[in-house]
Enzyme design. Structure first.
Site, PDB file in Angstrom:
ATOM      1  CG  HIS A  56      -1.927   1.125   1.186  1.00 53.94           C
ATOM      2  ND1 HIS A  56      -2.978   1.133   0.298  1.00 53.94           N
ATOM      3  CD2 HIS A  56      -2.031   2.277   1.892  1.00 53.94           C
ATOM      4  CE1 HIS A  56      -3.701   2.231   0.471  1.00 53.94           C
ATOM      5  NE2 HIS A  56      -3.145   2.952   1.430  1.00 53.94           N
ATOM      6  CG  HIS A  58      -1.558   6.829  -1.062  1.00 57.24           C
ATOM      7  ND1 HIS A  58      -2.634   6.444  -1.828  1.00 57.24           N
ATOM      8  CD2 HIS A  58      -1.826   6.407   0.193  1.00 57.24           C
ATOM      9  CE1 HIS A  58      -3.516   5.821  -1.052  1.00 57.24           C
ATOM     10  NE2 HIS A  58      -3.056   5.788   0.170  1.00 57.24           N
ATOM     11  NE  ARG A  79      -9.579  14.484   3.878  1.00 57.94           N
ATOM     12  CZ  ARG A  79     -10.866  14.276   3.582  1.00 57.94           C
ATOM     13  NH1 ARG A  79     -11.242  13.118   3.079  1.00 57.94           N
ATOM     14  NH2 ARG A  79     -11.763  15.192   3.806  1.00 57.94           N
ATOM     15  CE1 TYR A 118      -5.893  10.833  -3.572  1.00 57.52           C
ATOM     16  CE2 TYR A 118      -5.194   8.685  -2.792  1.00 57.52           C
ATOM     17  CZ  TYR A 118      -5.200  10.064  -2.671  1.00 57.52           C
ATOM     18  OH  TYR A 118      -4.502  10.657  -1.648  1.00 57.52           O
ATOM     19  CG  HIS A 203     -10.365   6.577  -1.436  1.00 60.70           C
ATOM     20  ND1 HIS A 203     -10.849   6.935  -0.203  1.00 60.70           N
ATOM     21  CD2 HIS A 203      -9.084   7.026  -1.468  1.00 60.70           C
ATOM     22  CE1 HIS A 203      -9.912   7.596   0.474  1.00 60.70           C
ATOM     23  NE2 HIS A 203      -8.833   7.663  -0.273  1.00 60.70           N
ATOM     24  NE  ARG A 206     -12.716   8.221   4.979  1.00 57.40           N
ATOM     25  CZ  ARG A 206     -11.563   8.637   4.441  1.00 57.40           C
ATOM     26  NH1 ARG A 206     -11.508   9.772   3.775  1.00 57.40           N
ATOM     27  NH2 ARG A 206     -10.479   7.915   4.552  1.00 57.40           N
ATOM     28  CG  HIS A 229      -7.817   3.691   2.136  1.00 54.98           C
ATOM     29  ND1 HIS A 229      -7.921   4.481   1.019  1.00 54.98           N
ATOM     30  CD2 HIS A 229      -6.496   3.630   2.433  1.00 54.98           C
ATOM     31  CE1 HIS A 229      -6.715   4.877   0.646  1.00 54.98           C
ATOM     32  NE2 HIS A 229      -5.835   4.376   1.473  1.00 54.98           N
ATOM     33  CG  HIS A 266      -5.268   2.164   7.151  1.00 56.11           C
ATOM     34  ND1 HIS A 266      -3.933   2.345   7.390  1.00 56.11           N
ATOM     35  CD2 HIS A 266      -5.582   2.996   6.110  1.00 56.11           C
ATOM     36  CE1 HIS A 266      -3.444   3.248   6.549  1.00 56.11           C
ATOM     37  NE2 HIS A 266      -4.422   3.654   5.761  1.00 56.11           N
ATOM     38  CG  ASP A 317      -0.960   4.949   3.927  1.00 56.53           C
ATOM     39  OD1 ASP A 317      -1.317   5.408   2.830  1.00 56.53           O
ATOM     40  OD2 ASP A 317      -1.658   5.065   4.953  1.00 56.53           O
TER      41      ASP A 317
HETATM   42 ZN   LIG Z   1      -3.713   4.873   1.929  1.00 56.45          ZN
END
Ligand SMILES: [Zn+2]
Length: 444
Positions: A56, A58, A79, A118, A203, A206, A229, A266, A317
């Site tokens: 995982h 990004h 974020r 994404y 994703h 959410r 996630h 997670h 991550d």
């Molecule tokens: Zn992530």
């Protein structure tokens, strides 16, 4: 056809002496022979572990490393900073950043990466022309470095449960599950090659509704790895319960998505029912200990899930730390801190999380050096200031990425003591310096 001779090879966590590995023309393992002497043309290695999978990542979050620690706050505050960085990228910059981060990964012992991607479109949400520019940039970056890439192309449709995307999230969205699927299938026709495959991702609850998840479940080929996630933050659970009367894991179970092809990333805040459902499903849980600590997410129930039969993988991550050995150690450290007991995960189980479990989660075979597996190998220094005196099978708890010597992907040497073999002596820091400077200037 390449062949390797390992003084010691950790097979299923235990050291085996004098192992000769032969590869086929596709860079897969043809034979593994313990107690063998080296032949003339063999590349001679010392202590070797199977290649490690970063299940995982990004990549672009690396740009935030060492810049957000004075802000305080929580995951949601972090974020906001991450969205600012995302808003500065275009395909040219993405190539430079991903290439540099993949370079750091490969010299650190990650031979494969699942890039959970994404950031698909222009910042106003319109597609790039020609199509798939961001995805091609990431694939080119991986090819350039020699790391094995599974591009986990993520659907990201909503800005929260029942809410449209925020302006700063428009680059993530395809509008509908059908449009995401059409783009995914189109991408699949152009992106796959020797070391690059396409996986799928949702994703989170959410960002994708249950109806859209059902469409994706049916629209992606059966054996494609699917990542999501899940329950990283309590707020996600509260919003999901309020909207659907189920936890995120409960929603996935209701849709029939909890299967061996699924990886839950997670899985920090789980109910007893969630844990039971995951453990019974054969799914993988990808823990990201350095990120979860950095963001204050909490400690997920990795040991409990593993002891009931779930597969545990690891991921970097946000790439604030790129070090598979520190992820392994973080996994066990969280368990020790939470339980007051040592050795919840044995060293062999930690290595399995970073190797076989991660490879399986990414659809890359068993990852334990059986004939037919990719010939991905990592040599570790057993005589460094960190590792000297360690029992070999306990290296996962004493070595760090600084102890990674030579790294082989698909039977090809790609890194040697921090140097990128195919980049004429350049190191990841050279590429990172260039990438960070280019992002600072704006367009690549
Ligand atoms: Zn992530």
């Amino acid at each position: 056809v390449a062949a390797f001779h390992c003084d010691r090879l950790l097979i299923d966590g235990s050291p085996v002496r004098d192992v000769r590995i032969e590869t086929d023309s596709a860079g897969r393992i043809a034979s593994v022979s313990p107690g063998a002497v080296a032949a003339g043309g063999d590349l001679r290695l010392g202590t070797v572990v199977p290649g490690m999978a970063n299940a995982h990542s990004h990549a672009f979050h690396r740009l935030l490393r060492g810049t957000t620690n004075a802000e305080g706050g929580d995951f949601w505050r972090w974020r906001d900073s991450m969205y600012r960085v995302a808003g500065a990228l275009d395909p040219g910059l993405m190539f430079l950043v991903a290439r540099a981060v993949f370079a750091e990964m490969v010299v650190s012992g990650y031979t494969a990466v699942g890039e959970f991607h994404y950031l698909h479109h222009r910042h106003d949400g319109s597609p790039y022309e020609p199509p798939h520019a961001m995805e091609r940039a990431i694939a080119s970056a991986a090819r350039d470095i020699g790391i094995r890439l599974v591009l986990l192309d993520a659907s990201y449709l909503d800005g929260g449960i029942g809410r449209p995307l925020e302006p700063r999230q428009r680059a993530f969205g395809d509008g509908s599950a059908g449009a995401w699927l059409a783009r995914w299938h189109s991408l699949r026709r152009v992106i796959e090659s020797d070391r690059v495959t396409l996986g799928a991702a949702i994703h989170s609850v959410r960002a994708v509704s249950p109806a859209a998840m059902a469409e994706i479940r049916d629209g992606v080929p059966e054996h494609t790895p699917l990542h999501i996630h899940v329950s990283e933050q309590p707020r996600e659970n509260e919003e999901c319960l309020a909207a659907y009367g189920e936890t995120p894991v409960g929603v996935l179970a209701g849709l029939g998505l909890l299967t061996p092809r699924l990886s839950l990333v997670h899985a920090t805040h789980l109910t007893a029912d969630d844990r039971r459902l995951i453990a019974a499903s054969g799914a993988t849980v990808v823990m990201c200990p350095t990120t979860e600590a950095d963001l204050g997410d909490g400690i997920g129930p990795a040991f409990e899930l593993a002891s009931r039969g779930a597969h545990i993988g690891i991921g970097s991550d946000q790439n604030a730390v790129v070090d598979p050995l520190l992820e392994m150690r973080g996994l066990e450290a969280g368990e020790r801190l939470a339980s007051g007991r040592r050795g919840r995960f044995g060293p062999g189980e930690l290595l399995a999380a970073a190797t076989g479990n991660g490879y399986a989660s990414l659809g890359l075979g068993s990852g334990v050096l059986r004939p037919g597996d990719h010939c991905d190998l990592v040599e570790l220094d057993t005589g460094s200031v960190r590792t000297i005196g360690s029992v070999v099978d306990q290296l996962p708890l004493s070595a760090t990425a600084s102890d990674v010597l030579r790294v082989i992907v698909g039977g090809t040497l790609v890194a040697d003591r921090g140097v990128l073999v195919e980049h004429t002596g350049r190191r990841p820091e050279d590429l990172l310096r260039d990438a960070i400077a280019a992002v600072g200037r704006g367009a690549a």
